[in-house]
Scaffold this active site. Sequence first.
Site, PDB file in Angstrom:
ATOM      1  N   ASN A   1       0.881  -1.163   0.000  1.00 41.27           N
ATOM      2  CA  ASN A   1       0.000   0.000   0.000  1.00 41.27           C
ATOM      3  C   ASN A   1       0.917   1.210   0.000  1.00 41.27           C
ATOM      4  O   ASN A   1       1.472   1.567   1.027  1.00 41.27           O
ATOM      5  CB  ASN A   1      -0.900  -0.015   1.245  1.00 41.27           C
ATOM      6  CG  ASN A   1      -1.700   1.269   1.388  1.00 41.27           C
ATOM      7  OD1 ASN A   1      -1.848   2.018   0.426  1.00 41.27           O
ATOM      8  ND2 ASN A   1      -2.210   1.524   2.578  1.00 41.27           N
ATOM      9  N   TRP A   2       1.064   1.787  -1.179  1.00 47.19           N
ATOM     10  CA  TRP A   2       2.061   2.859  -1.320  1.00 47.19           C
ATOM     11  C   TRP A   2       1.595   4.180  -0.711  1.00 47.19           C
ATOM     12  O   TRP A   2       2.378   5.096  -0.562  1.00 47.19           O
ATOM     13  CB  TRP A   2       2.398   3.062  -2.805  1.00 47.19           C
ATOM     14  CG  TRP A   2       3.204   1.958  -3.411  1.00 47.19           C
ATOM     15  CD1 TRP A   2       3.475   0.729  -2.876  1.00 47.19           C
ATOM     16  CD2 TRP A   2       3.876   1.999  -4.681  1.00 47.19           C
ATOM     17  NE1 TRP A   2       4.264  -0.007  -3.734  1.00 47.19           N
ATOM     18  CE2 TRP A   2       4.518   0.743  -4.849  1.00 47.19           C
ATOM     19  CE3 TRP A   2       3.975   2.938  -5.695  1.00 47.19           C
ATOM     20  CZ2 TRP A   2       5.264   0.433  -5.994  1.00 47.19           C
ATOM     21  CZ3 TRP A   2       4.715   2.636  -6.829  1.00 47.19           C
ATOM     22  CH2 TRP A   2       5.360   1.397  -6.972  1.00 47.19           C
ATOM     23  N   LYS A   3       0.300   4.282  -0.424  1.00 46.96           N
ATOM     24  CA  LYS A   3      -0.259   5.534   0.134  1.00 46.96           C
ATOM     25  C   LYS A   3       0.065   6.700  -0.808  1.00 46.96           C
ATOM     26  O   LYS A   3       0.033   6.518  -2.011  1.00 46.96           O
ATOM     27  CB  LYS A   3       0.267   5.753   1.560  1.00 46.96           C
ATOM     28  CG  LYS A   3       0.111   4.491   2.411  1.00 46.96           C
ATOM     29  CD  LYS A   3       0.313   4.707   3.866  1.00 46.96           C
ATOM     30  CE  LYS A   3       0.131   3.395   4.604  1.00 46.96           C
ATOM     31  NZ  LYS A   3       0.072   3.533   6.040  1.00 46.96           N
TER      32      LYS A   3
ATOM     33  N   HIS B   1      -9.440   1.921   4.313  1.00 52.06           N
ATOM     34  CA  HIS B   1      -8.186   2.036   5.063  1.00 52.06           C
ATOM     35  C   HIS B   1      -8.383   3.013   6.225  1.00 52.06           C
ATOM     36  O   HIS B   1      -9.120   3.991   6.102  1.00 52.06           O
ATOM     37  CB  HIS B   1      -7.057   2.517   4.142  1.00 52.06           C
ATOM     38  CG  HIS B   1      -5.727   2.423   4.794  1.00 52.06           C
ATOM     39  ND1 HIS B   1      -5.264   3.402   5.656  1.00 52.06           N
ATOM     40  CD2 HIS B   1      -4.780   1.457   4.766  1.00 52.06           C
ATOM     41  CE1 HIS B   1      -4.075   3.033   6.109  1.00 52.06           C
ATOM     42  NE2 HIS B   1      -3.765   1.862   5.598  1.00 52.06           N
TER      43      HIS B   1
ATOM     44  N   GLU C   1      -6.670   5.312   7.333  1.00 51.68           N
ATOM     45  CA  GLU C   1      -6.361   6.718   7.019  1.00 51.68           C
ATOM     46  C   GLU C   1      -7.541   7.382   6.308  1.00 51.68           C
ATOM     47  O   GLU C   1      -7.803   8.561   6.498  1.00 51.68           O
ATOM     48  CB  GLU C   1      -5.073   6.800   6.186  1.00 51.68           C
ATOM     49  CG  GLU C   1      -3.851   6.548   7.064  1.00 51.68           C
ATOM     50  CD  GLU C   1      -2.689   5.867   6.364  1.00 51.68           C
ATOM     51  OE1 GLU C   1      -2.635   5.888   5.121  1.00 51.68           O
ATOM     52  OE2 GLU C   1      -1.837   5.301   7.077  1.00 51.68           O
TER      53      GLU C   1
ATOM     54  N   GLU D   1      -5.928  -4.430  10.255  1.00 56.10           N
ATOM     55  CA  GLU D   1      -4.895  -3.441  10.520  1.00 56.10           C
ATOM     56  C   GLU D   1      -5.214  -2.684  11.806  1.00 56.10           C
ATOM     57  O   GLU D   1      -5.978  -1.703  11.783  1.00 56.10           O
ATOM     58  CB  GLU D   1      -4.803  -2.445   9.363  1.00 56.10           C
ATOM     59  CG  GLU D   1      -4.449  -3.092   8.036  1.00 56.10           C
ATOM     60  CD  GLU D   1      -3.727  -2.112   7.114  1.00 56.10           C
ATOM     61  OE1 GLU D   1      -2.652  -2.468   6.635  1.00 56.10           O
ATOM     62  OE2 GLU D   1      -4.221  -1.000   6.899  1.00 56.10           O
TER      63      GLU D   1
ATOM     64  N   GLY E   1       2.174   2.484  10.651  1.00 56.06           N
ATOM     65  CA  GLY E   1       3.166   3.547  10.501  1.00 56.06           C
ATOM     66  C   GLY E   1       3.805   3.972  11.809  1.00 56.06           C
ATOM     67  O   GLY E   1       4.489   4.986  11.878  1.00 56.06           O
TER      68      GLY E   1
ATOM     69  N   SER F   1       2.969  -1.962  10.328  1.00 59.34           N
ATOM     70  CA  SER F   1       4.408  -2.085  10.587  1.00 59.34           C
ATOM     71  C   SER F   1       4.942  -3.494  10.328  1.00 59.34           C
ATOM     72  O   SER F   1       5.857  -3.956  11.007  1.00 59.34           O
ATOM     73  CB  SER F   1       4.746  -1.629  12.009  1.00 59.34           C
ATOM     74  OG  SER F   1       4.361  -0.274  12.188  1.00 59.34           O
TER      75      SER F   1
ATOM     76  N   GLY G   1       2.724  -1.112   4.255  1.00 55.65           N
ATOM     77  CA  GLY G   1       2.883   0.301   3.936  1.00 55.65           C
ATOM     78  C   GLY G   1       4.348   0.633   3.717  1.00 55.65           C
ATOM     79  O   GLY G   1       4.908   0.370   2.647  1.00 55.65           O
ATOM     80  N   GLY G   2       4.973   1.182   4.722  1.00 52.34           N
ATOM     81  CA  GLY G   2       6.349   1.676   4.620  1.00 52.34           C
ATOM     82  C   GLY G   2       7.322   0.711   3.941  1.00 52.34           C
ATOM     83  O   GLY G   2       8.074   1.106   3.031  1.00 52.34           O
TER      84      GLY G   2
HETATM   85  P1  PGA Z   1       2.645   0.379   7.592  1.00 55.92           P
HETATM   86  O1  PGA Z   1       1.226   0.621   6.886  1.00 55.92           O
HETATM   87  O2  PGA Z   1       3.156  -0.941   7.080  1.00 55.92           O
HETATM   88  O3  PGA Z   1       3.494   1.548   7.150  1.00 55.92           O
HETATM   89  O4  PGA Z   1       2.401   0.368   9.057  1.00 55.92           O
HETATM   90  C1  PGA Z   1       0.324  -0.426   6.689  1.00 55.92           C
HETATM   91  C2  PGA Z   1      -0.924   0.094   6.045  1.00 55.92           C
HETATM   92  O5  PGA Z   1      -1.334   1.207   6.388  1.00 55.92           O
HETATM   93  O6  PGA Z   1      -1.521  -0.566   5.175  1.00 55.92           O
END
Ligand code: PGA
Length: 255
Positions: free
Chosen positions: A13-15, A98, A100, A170, A176, A216, A237-238
Amino acid sequence: MDKAKRKAIIAGNWKMNKTPKEATELLNAIAPLVADADCEVIACVPYVDLAAAIEATKGTNIKIGAENCHWAASGAFTGEISTGMLTEIGVEYVVLGHSERRQYFGETDETVNKRTKAALAAGLKPIVCVGELLWERECNITEEVIARQIKLDLWDVTEEELKNVVIAYEPVWAIGTGKTATADQAEEVCAFIRAQLAKLYNQDAADAVTIQYGGSMNDGNADELVSKTNVDGGLIGGASLVAEKFAAIVKAASK
Ligand code: PGA
């Protein structure tokens, strides 16, 4: 149910990261590293990167997803993207709900449900995200929160449609933040999600659903997380923005 019968999926998930040019570079770096993966590999990228990402992954085993979609086919929804716009260019997956989107953009279970229904009707495979806030976990209502999200987000989704749904658990406090849920915490909630699906549908239908963990997840903890019975991969994500790290997670899920 034999875990091996479920499809493990590692999705990036590149956001809001990477321009189209950078997306091409990153996917070109990832592709050879995951070519022999024994799990499904997906990159969910910003809308403007989708065309470049689809081009860059032609002939590879990487599938491309969007990070959201609207429920209407077209109309006066400034800034939104329809399912038809995504499918026409070859997008296969879409991240929905998501945390966010829920936290910063007013997404509710009702809108997640509308988007999920629209995505399924268009032939897209939704990755529906659920998860509790830290406060909710501390108040010991994680299961209530998750049960409500699963019920509402999948409202009116048929058993046939469920075959194309991926769930991502999640915990919001782990996204994050560098704080990963322990493998046991992830397993506990992923198993609970499966039990809810069994209640809403039936055990066979529930056993076939891929349930990812996200929050994470990285090359250091992926092995232990995906070794759990009900954790069928991850939404990353990251670590999905670094080719070697993402590839190491894909490798962990391929065992
Ligand atoms: P993260 O994000 O791996 O950076 O914690 C995961 C996500 O939001 O899908």
